[in-house]
Design a protein around this motif. Sequence first.
Motif, PDB file in Angstrom:
ATOM      1  N   GLN A 174       0.616  -1.118   0.179  1.00 49.36           N
ATOM      2  CA  GLN A 174      -0.175  -0.125  -0.071  1.00 49.36           C
ATOM      3  C   GLN A 174       0.778   1.443  -0.252  1.00 49.36           C
ATOM      4  N   SER A 176       0.223   5.489   1.110  1.00 46.56           N
ATOM      5  CA  SER A 176      -0.781   6.424   1.556  1.00 46.56           C
ATOM      6  C   SER A 176      -0.068   7.623   1.808  1.00 46.56           C
ATOM      7  N   THR A 655     -14.215   3.065   1.446  1.00 48.45           N
ATOM      8  CA  THR A 655     -13.448   2.492   0.371  1.00 48.45           C
ATOM      9  C   THR A 655     -14.004   2.703  -0.835  1.00 48.45           C
ATOM     10  N   TYR A 659      -9.829  -0.516  -4.048  1.00 48.50           N
ATOM     11  CA  TYR A 659      -8.557  -0.608  -3.480  1.00 48.50           C
ATOM     12  C   TYR A 659      -8.059   0.905  -3.013  1.00 48.50           C
ATOM     13  N   TYR A 660      -9.136   2.053  -3.100  1.00 50.18           N
ATOM     14  CA  TYR A 660      -8.688   3.302  -2.591  1.00 50.18           C
ATOM     15  C   TYR A 660      -9.784   3.380  -1.362  1.00 50.18           C
ATOM     16  N   ASN A 698      -5.289   6.185   1.088  1.00 49.53           N
ATOM     17  CA  ASN A 698      -4.606   4.963   1.079  1.00 49.53           C
ATOM     18  C   ASN A 698      -4.889   4.169  -0.303  1.00 49.53           C
ATOM     19  N   ILE A 699      -3.992   3.927  -0.824  1.00 49.94           N
ATOM     20  CA  ILE A 699      -4.086   2.949  -2.015  1.00 49.94           C
ATOM     21  C   ILE A 699      -3.424   1.575  -1.811  1.00 49.94           C
ATOM     22  N   GLN A 700      -4.272   0.460  -1.969  1.00 54.05           N
ATOM     23  CA  GLN A 700      -3.859  -1.079  -1.719  1.00 54.05           C
ATOM     24  C   GLN A 700      -3.506  -1.644  -3.133  1.00 54.05           C
ATOM     25  N   PHE A 701      -2.457  -2.193  -3.223  1.00 55.78           N
ATOM     26  CA  PHE A 701      -2.318  -3.078  -4.489  1.00 55.78           C
ATOM     27  C   PHE A 701      -1.808  -4.753  -4.420  1.00 55.78           C
TER      28      PHE A 701
END
Length: 701
Positions: A174, A176, A655, A659-660, A698-701
């Motif tokens: 992630q 952020s 969310t 993913y955001y 926060n961006i998850q990948f």
Amino acid sequence: MSLNKNNISFIFSFLMVLGLTAQEKSDSEKDSILIENLDEVVVTATRTIRQLSSLPLPVTLIPKKQLQQTGVTRLNEILNEQTGIIMTPDATIGGGEGVQIQGIASDYILVLIDGVPVVGRSSGNLDLSRFAIGNIKQIEVVKGPSSSLFGSEALGGVINIITEKPVSDKISGQVSHRVASFNNQNTNFSLNQRLDKIGYSFFADRLSTDGYDLTPNQEGNTVNPFVNYTFNGRVFYDLSERLDIYASGRHFFQEFDVSPSTSEEKDTNLQLKINHNPSKRINLQYEFYYTNYITNEKVVDAGSNELLIENDFDQKLFRPEIRFNHTFKADHILTLGGGYNFENLNRSLFAETVSFDSQYVFAQYDFKPLERLNVIAGARFDNHSEYNSQLSPKISARYELTDHLALKGSVGSGFKAPDFRQLYLDFTNAAGGGYSVFGKEVEAAGIQRLQNNGEIATLQVATSELGQKLNAESSIGYNLGFAFKKGKISSELNFFRNDFKNLIDTRILAAKTNGQNVFGYINRESVYTQGLEVDVKYNPTNQLNLSAGYQLLFAYDKDKLKAIDNGEVFARDPETLSTVQLEKSDYFGLENRSRHTLNFKAFYDIPKWEANANLRVTYRGKFGLTDRNGNGLLDDYDNAFIDGYALVNLAFGKTFFKYYQLQLGANNLLNFKGNNPLATQDSEVLINPGIQLFTKLNIQF
């Protein structure tokens, strides 16, 4: 009683032989070391994997979900919302906060990262605001003496920061960014992956702020502008089904903007751990740990550009340790261990680089003599180069009265070794009028040097007392309580008492010809803290979690109580202006302790909207800062009290597109600022910067 290096070598060899030669007696029996995944498991309290609800000790667990949803960025922020835990300010440049547990000061709380200690107590306090929590799996807090497993500095409790491990074979992570009041900018990035036998993780964090000033009529800021960076990398490798290796490195760097003065801080940790399971019943852990903490601090007069104080601090610790676990049968685990500490400190306030070395061994037996009774008995022996050997025993027990109610209690001893400052400090403050402070090991030579220079007017202690050994500070802690869990509600009630002796205090060694004093250190103080803690959790639905906690605390100096009983303590009544003899009810207790503290938390998940919200309230009751009427204790006639206050924190999260995550929040929602009673007349001094708004993406990948 002593323990030499040959003894330690023998013990290490003995443990290795045990591990390598032990044979499995029954593969069908339950393996208690390789426990199945459980909710709320902790490792700090026993150094083995245990379910939180089954422990006989008072332990607080802060899970990852709570860390994420609150939106906090540093360890001190989340600890301040837990029952019986109070953050206390540090007086060094740049501020920072230490921690108080059950009324026990920050000096006596051991802080660990993944089970190994962090160092850097330049003034006794360990600043917890330097620890980022972006890659933390959970935080475990063990309350009360824990020296039976962890040795010195665990006299009052242990805080263990446990970082995340990679679990997925896909690259994940992630990034952020959080923006808050006072131009507080926090950016972090994490990456992790588990590929068959190898796994890795990387974490980077940057925090900066413009700081703030709570004393507008005084020179300087309360918190100066600063920027800091944290980098953490870890590698996991399974050599075989029975042997795996873990390596970790962490580096922290911080710089304050205090021009023309300078202040830098560096903290490096390196850890190598080998985990070996020669059989299902045997587990061996070999650990090598190195840490180095450095500060470079120079205080310069802005007008004359004169160097007033130089405080360079360079502390190193190297520690090899071996641990051995043997599971005789289900719920019967023997833990043995031993290690060696090599520690040195190079500090500008010392005459030369100083070193410590110590050896230690510990043992613990966790067993169930009855189906409903769990007992944990253990002890640790420490042999140190600079103070007397220490034996620290502890016993804990938990008995299930019914399926829903359990009685639990513990008795244990703790100790804290005299630190480098108390032994080797050699300091004369030219900026403060020329007073001097000497550690116990150098005070005789320091006094002699001042006498030779004609700087001593009168000696206040006998020459024979100079240089006498300091004893380790010690405590005995008692905890007794009940745990209840049924359906949607759970609660814990814990009564505690901690008795301390040989606490190290300052004393006047001599008067100087310039009117200033020479100070040294001595074992003198004897204090206690006692009270109760209550925690209640209620989950009316799967989406709503409610919890509340309360602590009642009494903290007193035993010598002051004795003096009051003897009718030796007086104060001036500010209303009648008459002198009154104090009674016990007039003695408020030790400084910076609140009689009452409360917290309330509500966490609400809205799965339909992929959103969550939480409200957290903490209340700290009235507390005093210092004795101001000259009778040597904090009493109700002192005008150094801060009234009780509440802090309300609120956060919302949502969310988007899977993913955001966007988060909005406010800390200190009621904009409490308060006033410091030590301020001079017409000079406002606040105790809190007011409301702090933040937003985070926060961006998850």
